[in-house]
Design a protein around this motif. Sequence first.
Motif, PDB file in Angstrom:
ATOM      1  N   GLU A 247      -1.717   3.504  -2.073  1.00 35.75           N
ATOM      2  CA  GLU A 247      -1.965   2.200  -1.312  1.00 35.75           C
ATOM      3  C   GLU A 247      -3.377   1.616  -1.406  1.00 35.75           C
ATOM      4  OE1 GLU A 247      -0.965   0.087   2.982  1.00 35.75           O
ATOM      5  OE2 GLU A 247      -0.723   2.291   2.683  1.00 35.75           O
ATOM      6  N   GLY A 248      -4.207   2.516  -1.406  1.00 40.68           N
ATOM      7  CA  GLY A 248      -5.807   2.176  -1.502  1.00 40.68           C
ATOM      8  C   GLY A 248      -5.888   1.690  -3.043  1.00 40.68           C
TER       9      GLY A 248
ATOM     10  N   LYS B  20      -5.864  -2.003  -3.618  1.00 42.67           N
ATOM     11  CA  LYS B  20      -6.542  -3.063  -2.930  1.00 42.67           C
ATOM     12  C   LYS B  20      -7.621  -3.644  -3.771  1.00 42.67           C
ATOM     13  CE  LYS B  20      -4.466  -2.257   0.957  1.00 42.67           C
ATOM     14  NZ  LYS B  20      -3.525  -3.296   1.088  1.00 42.67           N
ATOM     15  N   SER B  21      -8.181  -4.855  -3.535  1.00 44.81           N
ATOM     16  CA  SER B  21      -9.016  -5.570  -4.568  1.00 44.81           C
ATOM     17  C   SER B  21     -10.475  -5.209  -4.312  1.00 44.81           C
ATOM     18  CB  SER B  21      -8.878  -7.174  -3.934  1.00 44.81           C
ATOM     19  OG  SER B  21      -9.351  -7.310  -2.696  1.00 44.81           O
TER      20      SER B  21
ATOM     21  N   HIS C  45     -12.135  -1.303   0.460  1.00 49.23           N
ATOM     22  CA  HIS C  45     -10.979  -1.057   0.964  1.00 49.23           C
ATOM     23  C   HIS C  45     -10.245   0.078   0.546  1.00 49.23           C
ATOM     24  CE1 HIS C  45     -11.209  -5.605   2.079  1.00 49.23           C
ATOM     25  NE2 HIS C  45     -10.717  -5.239   3.236  1.00 49.23           N
TER      26      HIS C  45
ATOM     27  N   TYR D  80      -9.097   3.687   2.531  1.00 56.34           N
ATOM     28  CA  TYR D  80      -7.649   4.261   2.500  1.00 56.34           C
ATOM     29  C   TYR D  80      -8.014   5.853   2.021  1.00 56.34           C
ATOM     30  CZ  TYR D  80      -4.908   0.448   3.215  1.00 56.34           C
ATOM     31  OH  TYR D  80      -4.290  -0.610   3.762  1.00 56.34           O
TER      32      TYR D  80
END
Length: 115
Positions: free
Chosen positions: A52-53, A56-57, A61, A65
Amino acid sequence: MHNFKKLKIWNESMELVSGSYKITRSFPKYETYGLMSQMNRYAVSIPSNISEGSSKSSSKHFANYLEHSLGSAFEWETQLNVAFNESYITEEKFKELEGKIKQIQKMISSFKSGL
């Protein structure tokens, strides 16, 4: 963005998930909704947060995660100790998995530091 499937930390943690499911199958039936469920949930959380991490942009962020992933790794290590203390796993299996989780923890920390 990173391709999480190519990340060594993701692949190593996926192997841990398989190991967790294998050992918990032998736990007493009364642990189905206790330690067995907890261990597998936290094992799955490690690669899940990495993947999931990776979507991220920003590195900041992604690092958040990875922090969650690392927390799950430490929780899983604690549960591994409980399983060993309750004689659900052998000392040999405990040492093997303890080495694996400590390696994953170091890898996550190093990767996070390098972002």
